[in-house]
Design an enzyme around this catalytic site. Structure first.
Site, short mmCIF file in Angstrom:
data_model
loop_
_atom_site.label_atom_id
_atom_site.label_comp_id
_atom_site.label_asym_id
_atom_site.label_seq_id
_atom_site.Cartn_x
_atom_site.Cartn_y
_atom_site.Cartn_z
NE ARG A 211 -26.39 -53.46 -4.21
CZ ARG A 211 -27.42 -53.41 -3.29
NH1 ARG A 211 -27.61 -53.29 -2.16
NH2 ARG A 211 -28.54 -53.78 -4.03
CD GLU A 213 -22.97 -52.93 0.71
OE1 GLU A 213 -22.67 -53.78 1.38
OE2 GLU A 213 -23.97 -52.67 0.24
NE ARG A 219 -25.10 -59.11 8.97
CZ ARG A 219 -25.57 -57.94 8.87
NH1 ARG A 219 -26.55 -57.69 7.80
NH2 ARG A 219 -25.42 -57.04 9.92
CG HIS A 220 -22.42 -56.69 3.76
ND1 HIS A 220 -22.31 -56.76 5.13
CD2 HIS A 220 -23.54 -55.95 3.27
CE1 HIS A 220 -23.70 -56.05 5.46
NE2 HIS A 220 -24.02 -55.54 4.33
CD GLU A 357 -32.62 -56.25 3.88
OE1 GLU A 357 -32.34 -55.24 4.83
OE2 GLU A 357 -32.32 -55.99 2.79
CB SER A 360 -35.06 -54.67 -0.08
OG SER A 360 -34.39 -54.41 1.28
NE ARG A 408 -26.96 -60.28 3.02
CZ ARG A 408 -27.27 -59.16 3.57
NH1 ARG A 408 -28.52 -58.71 3.79
NH2 ARG A 408 -26.18 -58.17 3.74
P1 AMO Z 1 -31.40 -54.26 -1.36
O1 AMO Z 1 -30.58 -53.13 -1.68
O2 AMO Z 1 -32.01 -54.12 0.01
O3 AMO Z 1 -32.49 -53.88 -2.34
O4 AMO Z 1 -30.86 -55.59 -1.95
C1 AMO Z 1 -31.92 -56.59 -2.08
C2 AMO Z 1 -31.19 -57.91 -1.09
O5 AMO Z 1 -30.13 -58.21 -1.91
C3 AMO Z 1 -28.89 -58.85 -0.86
N1 AMO Z 1 -27.75 -57.91 -0.82
C4 AMO Z 1 -26.49 -58.55 -0.40
N2 AMO Z 1 -26.07 -59.55 -0.36
C5 AMO Z 1 -24.84 -59.61 -0.29
N3 AMO Z 1 -23.83 -58.66 -0.01
C6 AMO Z 1 -24.21 -57.43 -0.27
N4 AMO Z 1 -23.39 -56.56 -0.32
C7 AMO Z 1 -25.71 -57.25 -0.38
N5 AMO Z 1 -26.21 -56.12 -0.80
C8 AMO Z 1 -27.77 -56.51 -0.95
C9 AMO Z 1 -29.85 -58.84 0.53
C10 AMO Z 1 -30.95 -57.90 0.43
O6 AMO Z 1 -32.03 -57.91 0.91
N6 AMO Z 1 -33.45 -52.83 -5.63
C11 AMO Z 1 -33.83 -53.18 -4.26
C12 AMO Z 1 -34.65 -54.41 -4.37
C13 AMO Z 1 -36.25 -54.26 -4.93
O7 AMO Z 1 -36.89 -53.37 -4.22
O8 AMO Z 1 -36.72 -54.60 -5.80
C14 AMO Z 1 -32.43 -53.46 -3.66
O9 AMO Z 1 -31.80 -53.74 -4.20
O10 AMO Z 1 -30.12 -59.88 0.84
#
Ligand code: AMO
Ligand code: ATP
Length: 434
Positions: A211, A213, A219-220, A357, A360, A408
């Site tokens: 990502r 980001e 937490r990212h 969170e 998802s 997480r």
């Molecule tokens: P989403 O984008 O919410 O959903 O990602 C799912 C879970 O992945 C974790 N997560 C992260 N952890 C750490 N750093 C990050 N940058 C990061 N981004 C996401 C979180 C998050 O809840 N395709 C959908 C899932 C689905 O519908 O099956 C998805 O990627 O814990």
């Protein structure tokens, strides 16, 4: 494997060869002690200066801390030694001498900031409490795999170099693939759906997601480990049951199999497996409850995404894990199906820990024509996703799934302050090496 005894197996009366790192040397004059550390623990090596070969004593006591040594000798009981036994050395070899100027003190007597620790991960991992985190991480991933197998899921591995994003165009890392534009995958989303649409039916994957980001938060990560599930003939509530089962299995495995590590981390008394069913609040109930806490400066209105302070207020109010269901369709991605009764409501859900969170997921749009409409509504070109959408024309069952952030999960289970503590070599805004 070279012939050696792990320190935890050295018993009084044994003749052993132990090998490891010089943790500490205490020279008390006539007697001196070297503490040798290996993956299983520590053992005391005793040097009685008057009774032992001078060269052996000198080699043993002059060696710099964190050097690698191999020691052969006899094991005796010694109640004053840290582990109740000690080795009287007959031979000692310095296998790899360490620079006496260490960038980090593995004995933990001198604190180091996170950045210094991550720059020197090998030394950092020599600390018991850091090793404990990664032993627990391995156990959590093992238990998650086993639980998925009990749920009749097949483990899959999907490509990490991909042609399209799925989670919003701004968060992709572009790469060049033989002259063509490509990306690091943000999620196995489309691939896991393509497999759930075959008669493999139920799948899981544990793999990296990328990502791009910009935020720099505790937490990212820019590279995280995603624990993904997808199941044919499942709806959102079935996927929530699986997510809840996976999270609880992780806690149970830590309680059952990591008591030593929990003790090392000082968590043995407070560690608890979440009990009871995780409550399932609708999005509407969630915003009402958040507004009722009075913790937010501005009241939330229907359609708002939940800001961090809202998640926190609700987390404090609920006090444990909980789901938020039936999110507004407009803030969920194209692949999430609307509810049957109301197209403004989606089947999308999140699993929340009071701190953040975790998951998802949702039921997926499996009807070809609705899927194409969904792309268009989100301003995406369905032609780019033809490799995915065309399979929806050849018998796609209803299906649902989720993505669970591995780091997480570990971070919330162990109460770590920073997600970087849950990954060996984190990738963040500032960190591309090591
Ligand atoms: P989403 O984008 O919410 O959903 O990602 C799912 C879970 O992945 C974790 N997560 C992260 N952890 C750490 N750093 C990050 N940058 C990061 N981004 C996401 C979180 C998050 O809840 N395709 C959908 C899932 C689905 O519908 O099956 C998805 O990627 O814990
Ligand atoms: P010993 O019991 O071996 O005769 P000591 O009491 O005569 O030891 P020293 O040999 O000078 O004293 O040891 C100095 C310190 O080291 C003492 O405080 C002693 O308690 C401690 N000590 C001695 N042997 C051991 C050992 N094998 N393990 C841990 N501590 C020890």
């Amino acid at each position: 494997m070279q012939d050696r005894t792990y320190t935890e197996n050295a018993e009084p009366g044994d003749e052993v060869t132990v090998a490891g790192w010089v943790h500490e040397i205490r020279d008390l004059g006539g007697i001196a002690f070297l503490i040798l550390r290996d993956t299983t623990g520590k053992i005391q090596i005793k040097f009685e200066k008057d009774e032992m070969d001078d060269e052996l004593v000198e080699t043993g006591l002059d060696v710099a801390r964190e050097s690698v040594i191999r020691v052969s000798g006899s094991v005796e009981e010694e109640p004053r030694a840290p582990t109740g036994v000690e080795v009287t050395p007959e031979e000692l070899e310095v296998v790899s001498e360490a620079d006496p100027e260490l960038p980090l003190d593995p004995s933990g007597k001198v604190d180091a900031d996170l950045s210094t620790r991550l720059d020197n991960r090998t030394l950092d991992l020599r600390k018991d409490e850091v090793q404990a985190v990664f032993e627990i991480r391995a156990e959590i991933l093992r238990a998650v795999r086993e639980q998925f197998r009990e749920f009749h899921c097949t483990e899959i591995n999907t490509p990490k170099i991909v042609a399209t994003g799925t989670e919003g165009g701004t968060e992709l890392f572009p790469i060049t693939y033989f002259g063509e534009e490509a990306f690091m995958n943000q999620s196995p989303q489309l691939f896991k759906q393509l497999i759930a649409g075959s008669n493999v039916e139920r799948v899981f994957e544990i793999g990296p997601i990328f990502r791009a980001e910009e935020h720099n938060t505790p937490r990212h990560l820019n590279e995280a480990t995603s624990i993904d599930f997808e199941g044919a003939f499942c709806d959102a509530h079935d996927a929530m049951d699986v997510a809840e089962g996976i999270v609880k299995a992780a806690y149970e495995a830590v309680t059952e199999n990591c008591s030593e590590e929990l003790e090392t981390l000082g968590l043995e008394d407070e560690f608890e497996v979440p009990d009871g069913d995780f409550p399932r609040l609708t999005y509407e109930e969630a915003i009402e409850r958040i507004n009722a806490t009075g913790e937010l400066d501005e009241q939330l209105v229907w359609g708002d995404d939940l800001p961090t302070e809202a998640e926190k207020a609700l987390g404090d109010d609920v006090g444990g894990h909980y789901f938020i269901t039936e999110w507004p369709s407009e803030i969920k991605p194209f692949y999430i199906k609307d509810t049957d009764d109301d197209e403004t409501l989606s089947t999308g859900f999140d699993l929340m820990h009071p701190r953040m969170e975790l998951v998802s997921g949702g039921q997926r749009e499996h009807r070809h024509e609705h899927l194409i409409e969904g792309f268009e509504q989100q301003g995406l070109d369905p032609d780019q996703f033809e490799y995915y959408t065309k399979m929806f024309k050849y018998g796609m069952p209803p299906h649902a799934g989720f993505g669970l952030g591995g780091e997480r999960l570990i971070m919330t289970i162990l109460g770590l302050d920073n997600i970087r503590e849950a990954v060996l070599f984190p990738r963040d805004r500032q960190r591309l090496s090591p």
